[in-house]
Scaffold this motif. Structure first.
Motif, PDB file in Angstrom:
ATOM      1  N   LEU A 195       0.509  -1.538   0.233  1.00  0.00           N
ATOM      2  CA  LEU A 195       0.078   0.069  -0.303  1.00  0.00           C
ATOM      3  C   LEU A 195       1.118   1.455  -0.247  1.00  0.00           C
ATOM      4  N   TRP A 196       1.581   1.284   1.100  1.00  0.00           N
ATOM      5  CA  TRP A 196       2.573   2.538   0.967  1.00  0.00           C
ATOM      6  C   TRP A 196       3.917   2.996  -0.112  1.00  0.00           C
ATOM      7  N   ALA A 197       4.156   1.392  -0.340  1.00  0.00           N
ATOM      8  CA  ALA A 197       4.880   1.611  -2.538  1.00  0.00           C
ATOM      9  C   ALA A 197       3.840   1.968  -3.268  1.00  0.00           C
ATOM     10  N   THR A 198       3.293   2.031  -3.181  1.00  0.00           N
ATOM     11  CA  THR A 198       1.951   2.091  -4.717  1.00  0.00           C
ATOM     12  C   THR A 198       1.892   3.824  -4.473  1.00  0.00           C
ATOM     13  N   LEU A 199       1.063   4.213  -3.011  1.00  0.00           N
ATOM     14  CA  LEU A 199       0.987   5.423  -2.098  1.00  0.00           C
ATOM     15  C   LEU A 199       2.229   6.591  -3.199  1.00  0.00           C
ATOM     16  N   LEU A 200       3.671   5.969  -2.915  1.00  0.00           N
ATOM     17  CA  LEU A 200       4.101   6.987  -2.036  1.00  0.00           C
ATOM     18  C   LEU A 200       4.351   7.302  -4.202  1.00  0.00           C
ATOM     19  N   THR A 201       4.840   5.824  -5.060  1.00  0.00           N
ATOM     20  CA  THR A 201       5.525   5.881  -6.352  1.00  0.00           C
ATOM     21  C   THR A 201       3.926   6.264  -7.025  1.00  0.00           C
ATOM     22  N   SER A 202       3.207   6.166  -6.670  1.00  0.00           N
ATOM     23  CA  SER A 202       2.152   6.651  -7.345  1.00  0.00           C
ATOM     24  C   SER A 202       1.638   9.117  -7.340  1.00  0.00           C
ATOM     25  N   ALA A 203       2.233   8.948  -6.230  1.00  0.00           N
ATOM     26  CA  ALA A 203       2.058  10.227  -5.737  1.00  0.00           C
ATOM     27  C   ALA A 203       3.681  11.386  -6.616  1.00  0.00           C
ATOM     28  N   ILE A 204       4.006  10.666  -6.739  1.00  0.00           N
ATOM     29  CA  ILE A 204       5.626  11.091  -7.148  1.00  0.00           C
ATOM     30  C   ILE A 204       5.207  10.834  -9.083  1.00  0.00           C
ATOM     31  N   PHE A 205       4.540  10.601  -9.213  1.00  0.00           N
ATOM     32  CA  PHE A 205       4.456   9.749 -10.752  1.00  0.00           C
ATOM     33  C   PHE A 205       3.405  11.801 -11.056  1.00  0.00           C
ATOM     34  N   ALA A 206       1.701  11.613 -10.605  1.00  0.00           N
ATOM     35  CA  ALA A 206       1.266  12.463 -10.268  1.00  0.00           C
ATOM     36  C   ALA A 206       1.932  14.041 -10.442  1.00  0.00           C
ATOM     37  N   SER A 207       2.875  14.083  -9.552  1.00  0.00           N
ATOM     38  CA  SER A 207       3.723  15.047  -9.768  1.00  0.00           C
ATOM     39  C   SER A 207       4.278  15.446 -10.489  1.00  0.00           C
ATOM     40  N   ALA A 208       4.972  14.412 -11.271  1.00  0.00           N
ATOM     41  CA  ALA A 208       5.537  15.043 -12.153  1.00  0.00           C
ATOM     42  C   ALA A 208       5.478  15.170 -13.357  1.00  0.00           C
ATOM     43  N   HIS A 209       3.713  15.742 -13.358  1.00  0.00           N
ATOM     44  CA  HIS A 209       2.963  15.385 -14.064  1.00  0.00           C
ATOM     45  C   HIS A 209       1.781  17.338 -13.822  1.00  0.00           C
ATOM     46  N   LEU A 210       2.389  17.384 -12.209  1.00  0.00           N
ATOM     47  CA  LEU A 210       1.513  18.934 -12.174  1.00  0.00           C
ATOM     48  C   LEU A 210       2.176  20.045 -13.607  1.00  0.00           C
ATOM     49  N   PRO A 211       3.202  20.325 -13.804  1.00  0.00           N
ATOM     50  CA  PRO A 211       4.063  21.234 -14.104  1.00  0.00           C
ATOM     51  C   PRO A 211       3.686  21.339 -16.382  1.00  0.00           C
ATOM     52  N   GLU A 212       2.451  19.656 -16.474  1.00  0.00           N
ATOM     53  CA  GLU A 212       2.357  20.264 -17.657  1.00  0.00           C
ATOM     54  C   GLU A 212       0.646  21.128 -18.209  1.00  0.00           C
ATOM     55  N   GLY A 213       0.786  21.797 -17.018  1.00  0.00           N
ATOM     56  CA  GLY A 213      -0.738  22.931 -17.008  1.00  0.00           C
ATOM     57  C   GLY A 213      -0.432  24.036 -17.684  1.00  0.00           C
ATOM     58  N   GLY A 214       1.308  24.011 -18.153  1.00  0.00           N
ATOM     59  CA  GLY A 214       1.846  25.100 -18.997  1.00  0.00           C
ATOM     60  C   GLY A 214       1.493  26.511 -18.192  1.00  0.00           C
ATOM     61  N   ALA A 215       0.846  27.619 -19.391  1.00  0.00           N
ATOM     62  CA  ALA A 215       0.531  29.202 -18.183  1.00  0.00           C
ATOM     63  C   ALA A 215      -0.643  28.790 -17.734  1.00  0.00           C
ATOM     64  N   ALA A 216      -1.103  27.679 -17.962  1.00  0.00           N
ATOM     65  CA  ALA A 216      -2.631  27.941 -17.346  1.00  0.00           C
ATOM     66  C   ALA A 216      -2.802  27.607 -16.018  1.00  0.00           C
ATOM     67  N   GLY A 217      -0.911  27.317 -15.021  1.00  0.00           N
ATOM     68  CA  GLY A 217      -0.966  26.926 -14.128  1.00  0.00           C
ATOM     69  C   GLY A 217      -1.023  24.718 -13.872  1.00  0.00           C
ATOM     70  N   PRO A 218      -0.725  24.586 -12.206  1.00  0.00           N
ATOM     71  CA  PRO A 218      -1.050  23.472 -12.224  1.00  0.00           C
ATOM     72  C   PRO A 218      -1.939  21.908 -12.660  1.00  0.00           C
ATOM     73  N   LEU A 219      -1.448  21.128 -13.252  1.00  0.00           N
ATOM     74  CA  LEU A 219      -2.516  20.739 -13.946  1.00  0.00           C
ATOM     75  C   LEU A 219      -2.835  19.276 -13.654  1.00  0.00           C
ATOM     76  N   TRP A 220      -3.774  19.616 -12.221  1.00  0.00           N
ATOM     77  CA  TRP A 220      -4.387  18.924 -11.238  1.00  0.00           C
ATOM     78  C   TRP A 220      -5.440  17.756 -11.913  1.00  0.00           C
ATOM     79  N   ILE A 221      -6.059  18.163 -12.724  1.00  0.00           N
ATOM     80  CA  ILE A 221      -7.044  16.798 -13.502  1.00  0.00           C
ATOM     81  C   ILE A 221      -5.617  16.106 -13.630  1.00  0.00           C
ATOM     82  N   GLY A 222      -4.895  16.632 -14.183  1.00  0.00           N
ATOM     83  CA  GLY A 222      -3.987  15.406 -14.580  1.00  0.00           C
ATOM     84  C   GLY A 222      -3.405  14.974 -13.651  1.00  0.00           C
ATOM     85  N   ALA A 223      -2.886  15.297 -12.597  1.00  0.00           N
ATOM     86  CA  ALA A 223      -2.610  14.655 -11.221  1.00  0.00           C
ATOM     87  C   ALA A 223      -2.688  13.424 -10.954  1.00  0.00           C
ATOM     88  N   ILE A 224      -4.861  13.589 -11.017  1.00  0.00           N
ATOM     89  CA  ILE A 224      -5.564  13.039 -10.275  1.00  0.00           C
ATOM     90  C   ILE A 224      -5.865  11.328 -11.082  1.00  0.00           C
TER      91      ILE A 224
END
Length: 267
Positions: A195-224
Motif C-alpha cells: 500500500l505505502w509503496a504504491t501510494l508513494l510511487t503514484s504520488a511522485i508520478f502524479a506530481s511529475a505531471h503537474l507542470p504540464e498545465g503550462g501557463a494555465a497553472g498546475p494540471l490538477w486533473i492530470g495529476a488525479i
C-alpha cells in the motif's frame, strides 16, 4: 527459471513469483534521489542537445524558438533523447550494483500480459470517470477540461503522425514504467508494504505531471488521472512480477489520446 537479461541484452527472464523476486541491494532513499535527478536532468540535457541544431544554423532567437516549439522533428528528438537517457542511466545503475533487469520487472513478455493490461486500463478508466463525476458534483469550479501541454501542436502528414505516435505512445510507456513501476516501486517495496509503496510511487508520478498545465497553472486533473492510473499499474506490477501489463495499459491510454487528438481531431 530461464536466463535474465544480461549486460549485453541477449536474454530476458521469465517473471518470478513475488515472494521469490530478488531484493535490490540499494537504499530506497538513494533510489528516490536518483529517480528525481535523472527525470529532470534528462529533460534539461535533451533540451540543450536539441537546441544545438538552430545554433549551428545561426538562426535568430525567434526562429530557433519557433522551431523548438513547433517542429515535430525537434519534439521527437527531444523525447527520444530524454527517454533514452532515462533508460541508459537505469541500466548503468543496475550494472553498477550487479543487479539484473528482472529484479525491477523487465522480464519476458507473455501473451496474457496484453489481456491483463487491457483489463487494467478498463478498471482505471471506469474509476476515473466515476471520480471525475464526483469532483464535478462537489467541486463545480474545478477545471476538469484543462488542456495538457504535450507539444506536437502542428502535426501534419504521415511522417509527422508516425513520429508523434512513437513519441507519445511507444517511448513514454517504456521509459516511465521502467523508472516508476520498475526501478522506483521496486526500491520502495524493499522497505514498505504494498500500500505505502504504491501510494508513494503514484504520488511522485502524479506530481511529475503537474507542470504540464503550462501557463494555465498546475494540471490538477492530470495529476488525479495519473495517480489513479499508477495505482492500477502498481497493482499489476505486484501481482504479475512483470512490467509488461503496465506498459500495455499505459500505451493503450496514450494511444487513445493520440487517436483523439491527432487522427479523429477531438479536442
Amino acid at each position: 527459471m530461464s536466463t535474465d537479461l544480461t549486460s549485453t541484452g541477449t536474454a530476458i527472464a521469465q517473471p518470478q513469483p513475488a515472494a521469490q523476486r530478488p531484493k535490490v541491494p540499494w537504499n530506497p532513499l538513494w533510489a528516490l534521489t536518483f529517480a528525481v535527478v535523472i527525470f529532470f536532468a534528462s529533460q534539461i540535457i535533451a533540451g540543450l542537445v536539441v537546441s544545438i541544431y538552430p545554433a549551428f544554423q545561426h538562426w535568430s532567437h525567434a526562429r530557433a524558438n519557433d522551431w523548438l516549439d513547433n517542429s515535430v522533428l525537434a519534439q521527437f528528438f527531444f523525447v527520444l533523447l530524454a527517454e533514452g537517457l532515462v533508460l541508459e542511466t537505469i541500466y548503468l545503475w543496475l550494472h553498477g550494483f550487479r543487479t539484473k533487469f528482472s529484479a525491477i520487472g523487465w522480464v519476458r513478455p507473455r501473451l496474457r500480459d496484453a489481456a491483463i493490461g487491457l483489463a487494467g486500463w478498463g478498471i482505471y478508466f471506469v474509476v476515473f470517470l466515476l471520480l471525475v463525476s464526483q469532483v464535478q458534483h462537489y467541486f463545480p469550479h474545478f477545471n476538469i477540461n484543462q488542456e495538457q501541454q504535450i507539444g506536437f501542436n502542428h502535426v501534419h502528414g504521415t511522417t509527422g503522425l508516425v513520429l508523434t505516435f512513437v513519441s507519445l505512445v511507444v517511448l513514454p510507456p517504456l521509459a516511465e514504467e521502467l523508472l516508476m513501476r520498475g526501478f522506483l516501486y521496486t526500491s520502495f517495496r524493499k522497505r514498505l508494504n504494498f500500500l505505502w509503496a504504491t501510494l508513494l510511487t503514484s504520488a511522485i508520478f502524479a506530481s511529475a505531471h503537474l507542470p504540464e498545465g503550462g501557463a494555465a497553472g498546475p494540471l490538477w486533473i492530470g495529476a488525479i488521472d495519473t495517480f489513479l492510473l499508477s495505482l492500477v499499474l502498481c497493482y499489476m506490477r505486484e501481482k504479475t512480477g512483470s512490467l509488461w501489463p503496465g506498459i500495455t495499459a499505459h500505451a493503450i491510454k496514450n494511444g487513445i489520446a493520440f487517436m483523439a487528438l491527432f487522427v479523429v481531431g477531438v479536442h
